[in-house]
Motif scaffolding. Structure first.
Motif, PDB file in Angstrom:
ATOM      1  N   HIS A 241     -16.036  65.318  -4.368  1.00  0.00           N
ATOM      2  CA  HIS A 241     -17.422  65.395  -4.836  1.00  0.00           C
ATOM      3  C   HIS A 241     -17.944  64.008  -5.217  1.00  0.00           C
ATOM      4  O   HIS A 241     -19.058  63.621  -4.849  1.00  0.00           O
ATOM      5  N   ILE A 242     -17.124  63.258  -5.960  1.00  0.00           N
ATOM      6  CA  ILE A 242     -17.556  61.931  -6.422  1.00  0.00           C
ATOM      7  C   ILE A 242     -17.732  60.982  -5.249  1.00  0.00           C
ATOM      8  O   ILE A 242     -18.737  60.268  -5.147  1.00  0.00           O
ATOM      9  N   ILE A 243     -16.750  60.957  -4.344  1.00  0.00           N
ATOM     10  CA  ILE A 243     -16.845  60.061  -3.189  1.00  0.00           C
ATOM     11  C   ILE A 243     -18.062  60.419  -2.340  1.00  0.00           C
ATOM     12  O   ILE A 243     -18.776  59.542  -1.845  1.00  0.00           O
ATOM     13  N   THR A 244     -18.321  61.723  -2.185  1.00  0.00           N
ATOM     14  CA  THR A 244     -19.498  62.154  -1.436  1.00  0.00           C
ATOM     15  C   THR A 244     -20.767  61.650  -2.094  1.00  0.00           C
ATOM     16  O   THR A 244     -21.709  61.213  -1.417  1.00  0.00           O
ATOM     17  N   ALA A 245     -20.797  61.704  -3.431  1.00  0.00           N
ATOM     18  CA  ALA A 245     -21.981  61.262  -4.155  1.00  0.00           C
ATOM     19  C   ALA A 245     -22.116  59.742  -4.157  1.00  0.00           C
ATOM     20  O   ALA A 245     -23.224  59.211  -4.060  1.00  0.00           O
ATOM     21  N   VAL A 246     -20.983  59.032  -4.271  1.00  0.00           N
ATOM     22  CA  VAL A 246     -21.036  57.576  -4.413  1.00  0.00           C
ATOM     23  C   VAL A 246     -21.179  56.885  -3.067  1.00  0.00           C
ATOM     24  O   VAL A 246     -22.088  56.077  -2.857  1.00  0.00           O
ATOM     25  N   ILE A 247     -20.261  57.165  -2.133  1.00  0.00           N
ATOM     26  CA  ILE A 247     -20.356  56.506  -0.819  1.00  0.00           C
ATOM     27  C   ILE A 247     -21.428  57.225  -0.013  1.00  0.00           C
ATOM     28  O   ILE A 247     -21.152  58.149   0.742  1.00  0.00           O
ATOM     29  N   GLY A 248     -22.632  56.810  -0.223  1.00  0.00           N
ATOM     30  CA  GLY A 248     -23.757  57.404   0.487  1.00  0.00           C
ATOM     31  C   GLY A 248     -24.464  56.347   1.294  1.00  0.00           C
ATOM     32  O   GLY A 248     -23.876  55.358   1.738  1.00  0.00           O
ATOM     33  N   SER A 249     -25.760  56.542   1.447  1.00  0.00           N
ATOM     34  CA  SER A 249     -26.547  55.594   2.231  1.00  0.00           C
ATOM     35  C   SER A 249     -26.557  54.214   1.593  1.00  0.00           C
ATOM     36  O   SER A 249     -26.844  53.214   2.252  1.00  0.00           O
ATOM     37  N   GLY A 250     -26.219  54.132   0.288  1.00  0.00           N
ATOM     38  CA  GLY A 250     -26.229  52.843  -0.392  1.00  0.00           C
ATOM     39  C   GLY A 250     -25.283  51.836   0.214  1.00  0.00           C
ATOM     40  O   GLY A 250     -25.545  50.628   0.177  1.00  0.00           O
ATOM     41  N   VAL A 251     -24.165  52.281   0.788  1.00  0.00           N
ATOM     42  CA  VAL A 251     -23.198  51.355   1.368  1.00  0.00           C
ATOM     43  C   VAL A 251     -23.806  50.566   2.522  1.00  0.00           C
ATOM     44  O   VAL A 251     -23.415  49.419   2.780  1.00  0.00           O
ATOM     45  N   LEU A 252     -24.775  51.147   3.191  1.00  0.00           N
ATOM     46  CA  LEU A 252     -25.371  50.494   4.357  1.00  0.00           C
ATOM     47  C   LEU A 252     -26.256  49.313   3.983  1.00  0.00           C
ATOM     48  O   LEU A 252     -26.560  48.466   4.823  1.00  0.00           O
ATOM     49  N   SER A 253     -26.695  49.254   2.723  1.00  0.00           N
ATOM     50  CA  SER A 253     -27.570  48.156   2.303  1.00  0.00           C
ATOM     51  C   SER A 253     -26.803  47.053   1.583  1.00  0.00           C
ATOM     52  O   SER A 253     -27.407  46.060   1.155  1.00  0.00           O
ATOM     53  N   LEU A 254     -25.479  47.189   1.448  1.00  0.00           N
ATOM     54  CA  LEU A 254     -24.726  46.223   0.653  1.00  0.00           C
ATOM     55  C   LEU A 254     -24.608  44.857   1.323  1.00  0.00           C
ATOM     56  O   LEU A 254     -24.577  43.833   0.637  1.00  0.00           O
ATOM     57  N   ALA A 255     -24.518  44.820   2.656  1.00  0.00           N
ATOM     58  CA  ALA A 255     -24.479  43.521   3.339  1.00  0.00           C
ATOM     59  C   ALA A 255     -25.774  42.755   3.062  1.00  0.00           C
ATOM     60  O   ALA A 255     -25.762  41.546   2.803  1.00  0.00           O
TER      61      ALA A 255
ATOM     62  N   SER B  19     -29.533  74.543   1.705  1.00  0.00           N
ATOM     63  CA  SER B  19     -29.978  74.715   0.320  1.00  0.00           C
ATOM     64  C   SER B  19     -29.876  76.161  -0.144  1.00  0.00           C
ATOM     65  O   SER B  19     -29.969  76.438  -1.350  1.00  0.00           O
ATOM     66  N   GLN B  20     -29.694  77.077   0.774  1.00  0.00           N
ATOM     67  CA  GLN B  20     -29.561  78.484   0.385  1.00  0.00           C
ATOM     68  C   GLN B  20     -28.155  78.826  -0.105  1.00  0.00           C
ATOM     69  O   GLN B  20     -27.905  79.955  -0.523  1.00  0.00           O
ATOM     70  N   ILE B  21     -27.232  77.862  -0.062  1.00  0.00           N
ATOM     71  CA  ILE B  21     -25.928  78.075  -0.700  1.00  0.00           C
ATOM     72  C   ILE B  21     -26.203  78.249  -2.183  1.00  0.00           C
ATOM     73  O   ILE B  21     -26.761  77.350  -2.821  1.00  0.00           O
ATOM     74  N   PRO B  22     -25.818  79.380  -2.776  1.00  0.00           N
ATOM     75  CA  PRO B  22     -26.297  79.695  -4.127  1.00  0.00           C
ATOM     76  C   PRO B  22     -25.864  78.746  -5.228  1.00  0.00           C
ATOM     77  O   PRO B  22     -26.618  78.479  -6.147  1.00  0.00           O
ATOM     78  N   ASP B  23     -24.641  78.217  -5.170  1.00  0.00           N
ATOM     79  CA  ASP B  23     -24.128  77.531  -6.346  1.00  0.00           C
ATOM     80  C   ASP B  23     -23.350  76.278  -5.981  1.00  0.00           C
ATOM     81  O   ASP B  23     -22.839  76.135  -4.872  1.00  0.00           O
ATOM     82  N   PHE B  24     -23.237  75.363  -6.964  1.00  0.00           N
ATOM     83  CA  PHE B  24     -22.625  74.060  -6.759  1.00  0.00           C
ATOM     84  C   PHE B  24     -21.156  74.163  -6.364  1.00  0.00           C
ATOM     85  O   PHE B  24     -20.680  73.414  -5.511  1.00  0.00           O
ATOM     86  N   ASP B  25     -20.410  75.095  -7.011  1.00  0.00           N
ATOM     87  CA  ASP B  25     -18.983  75.155  -6.716  1.00  0.00           C
ATOM     88  C   ASP B  25     -18.704  75.725  -5.331  1.00  0.00           C
ATOM     89  O   ASP B  25     -17.573  75.680  -4.846  1.00  0.00           O
TER      90      ASP B  25
ATOM     91  N   TYR C  74     -26.905  65.336   0.025  1.00  0.00           N
ATOM     92  CA  TYR C  74     -28.182  65.916  -0.418  1.00  0.00           C
ATOM     93  C   TYR C  74     -27.921  67.146  -1.280  1.00  0.00           C
ATOM     94  O   TYR C  74     -28.522  67.326  -2.357  1.00  0.00           O
ATOM     95  N   GLN C  75     -26.983  67.990  -0.853  1.00  0.00           N
ATOM     96  CA  GLN C  75     -26.670  69.206  -1.597  1.00  0.00           C
ATOM     97  C   GLN C  75     -25.925  68.900  -2.900  1.00  0.00           C
ATOM     98  O   GLN C  75     -26.196  69.523  -3.933  1.00  0.00           O
ATOM     99  N   VAL C  76     -25.007  67.934  -2.866  1.00  0.00           N
ATOM    100  CA  VAL C  76     -24.272  67.578  -4.074  1.00  0.00           C
ATOM    101  C   VAL C  76     -25.224  67.121  -5.172  1.00  0.00           C
ATOM    102  O   VAL C  76     -25.060  67.442  -6.351  1.00  0.00           O
ATOM    103  N   TYR C  77     -26.257  66.371  -4.794  1.00  0.00           N
ATOM    104  CA  TYR C  77     -27.222  65.887  -5.775  1.00  0.00           C
ATOM    105  C   TYR C  77     -28.251  66.943  -6.169  1.00  0.00           C
ATOM    106  O   TYR C  77     -28.666  67.021  -7.332  1.00  0.00           O
ATOM    107  N   CYS C  78     -28.683  67.756  -5.217  1.00  0.00           N
ATOM    108  CA  CYS C  78     -29.791  68.671  -5.489  1.00  0.00           C
ATOM    109  C   CYS C  78     -29.366  69.996  -6.105  1.00  0.00           C
ATOM    110  O   CYS C  78     -30.188  70.649  -6.773  1.00  0.00           O
ATOM    111  N   GLN C  79     -28.136  70.427  -5.902  1.00  0.00           N
ATOM    112  CA  GLN C  79     -27.704  71.707  -6.456  1.00  0.00           C
ATOM    113  C   GLN C  79     -27.883  71.778  -7.980  1.00  0.00           C
ATOM    114  O   GLN C  79     -28.327  72.812  -8.497  1.00  0.00           O
TER     115      GLN C  79
END
Length: 512
Positions: free
Chosen positions: A70-84, A207-213, A370-375
């Motif tokens: 969950h953490i890696i999914t949230a952290v390694i996101g589109s942000g890595v592409l702008s680091l260079a 987004s219709q997945i009911p819950d975070f877990d 998107y789902q990890v953040y929005c749930q």
């Protein structure tokens, strides 16, 4: 049968079970049959404890590795592409240094926050199910509203940023093939609107997945994808450096007088771009806004904060290594010409099929991220609505819908309607403001200090009863003040970047 959402209100509503043949309400409870004998009572209690945690909710099943994913999914996101690009603005000295400092700050404050999942005693105290619950239980008052406003604005902004990033990667797939077919003669300009709509439709479904877990599997897939495209970016950077037979870039970053797509870099723009780079790095690391929600999926024993501390260490260490490699190799390959998005800025053209694989991985990852953040945001709105309109079938009723090869899906019309509307709104805003780097910088600046530093420190100080003007208190306040200055600086630089982009911007007509 899907498990009941843990984010919904209390299992008991006025002691009444609302049961129909075709409807199951959020406020329903599973009432244990009244025991006739003492032995039966003991067996029922034993069975109940196997199914439910100490708070009466369904047994949590998360582990160290699901939390890490969950953490890696949230952290390694589109942000890595702008680091260079970010390192390109700061240079070889400040760039990696700032990245390491952010990593240590995030690791430290995340560990403070994880100890506040339970109020009072970190092992047996009452649970806080969300970030706002932790703030409310410890700080209360106006700070809860301020925290909620910042958190959910940030989550809303992340959804916009991910929509932009996903559409850019979708376009990059088509453009790389276009470049390949025309041998680079065709500029292959195109608009991102159709790709944003496509991504929006995909997110409406997920987004219709009911819950975070219940999105744990999506997080694992997304984490694998993040490593895939990060590895491709790193490999291409190494290959480019080998081709150039030298490292590009300078100790102080992009030079004044360098010509970019936005014009010649002046001394003032150099300052704005450096500040914007701070926001980009902050965005690449931020995940504290969903830390409590991730921790609420972890089973115990051992104590949840111990598992979360290990998951945080593994995740931050892993992502920092990847960030340094991707950012530094990207800057070494392109120097001052480092693109804002490493895999879609077309510093790389070949092998085009490898770029296609990387961009497909980016899109799949962003679907999950998107789902990890929005749930958590979905859950907050639905919980509040269920409490506000508890007698409304539209808001609280769930209908069992059999789905072939899947089982029974619990349909709720309010969840269907509002989540669909949310995705549509974020997609429209993304089409109105498709500035990847500027949006990333603003989001990083907005969420870094208050959500990643200030509130975790304040909650920890209050819960541990750390006295004012003690050595530890002073140290924590100095850290908070320093991070506030960083956030303000990054916000100023990112807003300046947006103003610059707006000079040549036309709504819904931006092309790449």
């Amino acid at each position: 049968m899907l498990t009941r959402s843990r984010t919904l209100p209390s299992r008991i509503y006025n002691g009444v079970v609302e049961e129909r043949q075709d409807i199951r309400h959020y406020l329903q409870v599973e009432v244990q049959p009244k025991p006739q004998q003492e032995a039966e009572a003991i067996n029922l209690q034993a069975n109940y404890s196997k199914c439910f945690d100490d708070d009466g909710r369904l047994k949590r099943t998360g582990t160290l590795w699901t939390a890490t994913s969950h953490i890696i999914t949230a952290v390694i996101g589109s942000g890595v592409l702008s680091l260079a690009w970010a390192i390109g603005q700061l240079g070889w000295v400040a760039g990696p240094t700032v990245m390491l400092l952010f990593a240590f700050v995030i690791l430290y404050t995340s560990n403070l926050l994880s100890q506040c999942y339970r109020s009072g005693n970190p092992v047996t105290g009452p649970r806080n199910y969300t970030y706002m619950d932790a703030v409310k239980a410890t700080l209360g008052g106006r700070k809860v509203k301020i925290c909620g406003l910042i958190q959910y604005i940030n989550l809303f902004g992340v959804a916009i940023g991910y929509t932009i990033a996903a559409s850019v990667s979708m376009m990059a797939i088509k453009r790389s093939n276009c470049f390949h077919e025309s041998n680079g003669k065709d500029p292959c300009h195109m608009t991102s609107n159709g790709y944003m709509i496509t991504f929006g439709i995909i997110e409406i479904i997920f987004s219709q997945i009911p819950d975070f877990d219940q999105v744990w599997w999506l997080s694992i897939v997304a984490a694998v994808m993040s490593f895939t495209y990060s590895t491709v970016g790193l490999s291409l950077g190494i290959a480019k450096v080998a081709e150039n037979k030298s490292f590009r870039g300078s100790l102080t970053g992009i030079s004044i007088g360098t010509i970019t797509h936005a014009g010649t870099v002046t001394a003032t723009q150099k300052l704005w771009r450096s500040l914007q780079a701070l926001g980009a790095i902050a965005f690449a690391y931020s995940y504290s806004i969903i830390l409590i929600e991730i921790q609420d999926t972890i089973k115990a024993p051992p104590a949840e904060y111990k598992t979360m501390k290990k998951a945080t260490l593994i995740s931050i260490a892993t992502t920092t290594v990847f960030y340094l490699l991707c950012g530094c190799m990207g800057y070494a390959a392109f120097g001052d010409d480092a693109p804002g998005n490493l895999l879609t800025g077309f510093g790389f053209y070949n092998p085009y099929w490898l770029l296609d694989i990387a961009n497909v991985a980016i899109v799949i990852h962003l679907v999950g991220a998107y789902q990890v953040y929005c749930q958590p945001f979905f859950a907050f709105v639905e919980k509040w609505s269920a409490q506000r309109w508890s007698n409304s079938d539209f808001v609280t009723a769930e209908y069992d819908i059999p789905i072939p090869f899947y089982g029974v899906y619990q349909l709720n019309f309010f969840r269907l309607s509002w989540r669909t509307a949310f995705v549509i709104v974020t997609s429209i805003i993304a089409m109105l403001m498709p500035f990847f780097n500027d949006v990333v910088g603003i989001l990083g600046a907005l969420g870094f200090w208050p959500l990643t530093v200030y509130f975790p420190i304040e909650i920890y100080v209050a819960q541990k009863k750390i006295g004012r003007w003690t050595t530890q208190w002073i140290g924590l306040q100095i850290l908070s003040a320093a991070c506030l200055l960083v956030s303000l600086s990054a916000a100023i630089g990112s807003v300046a970047g947006v103003v610059l982009e707006l000079k040549t911007y036309k709504p819904f007509k931006t092309s790449y």
